[in-house]
Motif scaffolding. Structure first.
Motif, mmCIF file in Angstrom:
data_model
loop_
_atom_site.group_PDB
_atom_site.id
_atom_site.type_symbol
_atom_site.label_atom_id
_atom_site.label_comp_id
_atom_site.label_asym_id
_atom_site.label_seq_id
_atom_site.Cartn_x
_atom_site.Cartn_y
_atom_site.Cartn_z
ATOM 1 N N ALA A 134 0.833 -1.210 0.000
ATOM 2 C CA ALA A 134 0.000 0.000 0.000
ATOM 3 C C ALA A 134 0.861 1.251 0.000
ATOM 4 N N GLU A 152 -6.858 -3.368 -3.512
ATOM 5 C CA GLU A 152 -5.709 -3.856 -4.276
ATOM 6 C C GLU A 152 -4.712 -4.588 -3.376
ATOM 7 N N CYS A 153 -4.710 -4.248 -2.104
ATOM 8 C CA CYS A 153 -3.769 -4.844 -1.157
ATOM 9 C C CYS A 153 -4.376 -5.982 -0.341
ATOM 10 N N LEU A 182 1.818 2.056 -3.522
ATOM 11 C CA LEU A 182 0.705 2.562 -4.320
ATOM 12 C C LEU A 182 0.321 3.983 -3.920
ATOM 13 N N LEU A 183 0.422 4.296 -2.643
ATOM 14 C CA LEU A 183 0.105 5.646 -2.181
ATOM 15 C C LEU A 183 1.079 6.672 -2.751
ATOM 16 N N ILE A 204 -6.816 1.365 -3.337
ATOM 17 C CA ILE A 204 -5.587 0.775 -2.792
ATOM 18 C C ILE A 204 -5.921 -0.271 -1.740
#
Length: 294
Positions: free
Chosen positions: A241, A258-259, A244-245, A255
């Protein structure tokens, strides 16, 4: 990823060795050895494991690990794809504790070096200007021979010992409790989590892979990882994460899923428990740093 295998990196005639490691991905074996290790990542990214510490790494990652401290720089999944054109490069020094004998470390001039050696048993990450300084010296040491190489290594250790830009990695309570028979079992667990953290992970399924009941697996895993299996999975997910952030391609809700988190509230809670920041605060902090650097 696998559990620690015991390696020997120096011969009886060597004080230290320098290696320029280039390949499609970093060594995927979770291991430890009796030597100290200085590692600089010149190319590649992934997840770094040092003792019970889990975090992302990218270019510029600089870490000193002490003897018998399990560690692994695991490249991200794309590096293992059959058609991958990605490469990794790590500049690594292994040196023996005998290079700095106990009597030498007791001298006043070696106070900061002695503190560095003590901290290395937990693993030390360096940041700020320090990695750049060390990278330059690592490139130079490759061309040195004989005693000049020792002088260059001592110069590196002096910079690390006097740097204020560092973080200790493994927790103070961490101890290496791995035994030879653990390697295959823990390898299966770590590989499974790294490959499946984006999906629902069944504790029963993981325990079944090791022919254990759920309760016996939990008792087995915790002392070896110094954390619960659930905490370990969450750290892997939160590590992804973080990446992605920083990329700013997804909103926080996207996110979260996605995680591998099914609820945004749980994602926010776990993220703050591990990073002490909310996902929004984490992203905002990065944007402010980026703006300041710009």
């Amino acid at each position: 990823m696998s559990t620690p295998s015991i390696e020997k990196t120096l011969t009886s005639k060597e004080t230290f060795v320098f290696k320029d490691l280039v390949g499609p991905h970093f060594n995927p074996i979770w291991h430890f050895h009796p030597e100290f290790q200085i590692s600089y990542i010149a190319e590649g990214e992934g997840t770094r494991f040092v003792g019970d510490h889990v975090h992302n790494f990218t270019v510029g990652d600089l870490v000193l690990t002490g003897p018998n401290l399990p560690h692994l720089w695991r490249s991200d999944a794309p590096y293992f794809e059959p058609d991958s054109t990605l490469n990794t490069r790590g500049l690594v020094i292994y040196f023996d504790h005998d290079l700095l004998s106990g009597s030498l470390l007791e001298r006043e001039e070696f106070y900061t070096i002695n503190k560095l050696i003590e901290n290395a048993y937990r693993g030390i990450e360096f940041y700020g200007d320090t990695p750049g300084q060390i990278y330059k010296l690592l490139l130079e040491i490759a061309d040195e021979r004989g005693f000049k190489r020792i002088i260059k290594l001592l110069e590196i250790l002096d910079i690390l010992a006097n740097s204020k830009e560092y973080t200790l990695l493994a927790s103070p309570s961490y101890t290496n409790s791995f035994k030879g028979g653990d390697s295959e079992k823990m390898s299966m667990v770590y590989d499974y989590v790294m490959s499946n953290f984006k999906n629902r992970i069944s504790l029963d399924e993981v325990a079944g892979m090791l022919n254990m009941t759920t309760s016996s697996f939990c008792r087995y895993f915790k002392p070896r990882a110094n954390k619960t299996f659930t905490r370990f999975v969450n750290e892997i997910r939160i590590g992804h994460a973080r990446k992605l952030l920083l990329e700013d391609n997804f909103n926080i809700s996207q996110i979260s899923y996605e995680c591998g988190f099914n609820a945004l509230s749980n994602f926010n809670r776990q993220f703050k428990a591990i990073t002490e920041l909310s996902p929004h605060e984490y992203r905002q902090m990065f944007l402010e740093i980026q703006s300041h650097d710009g």
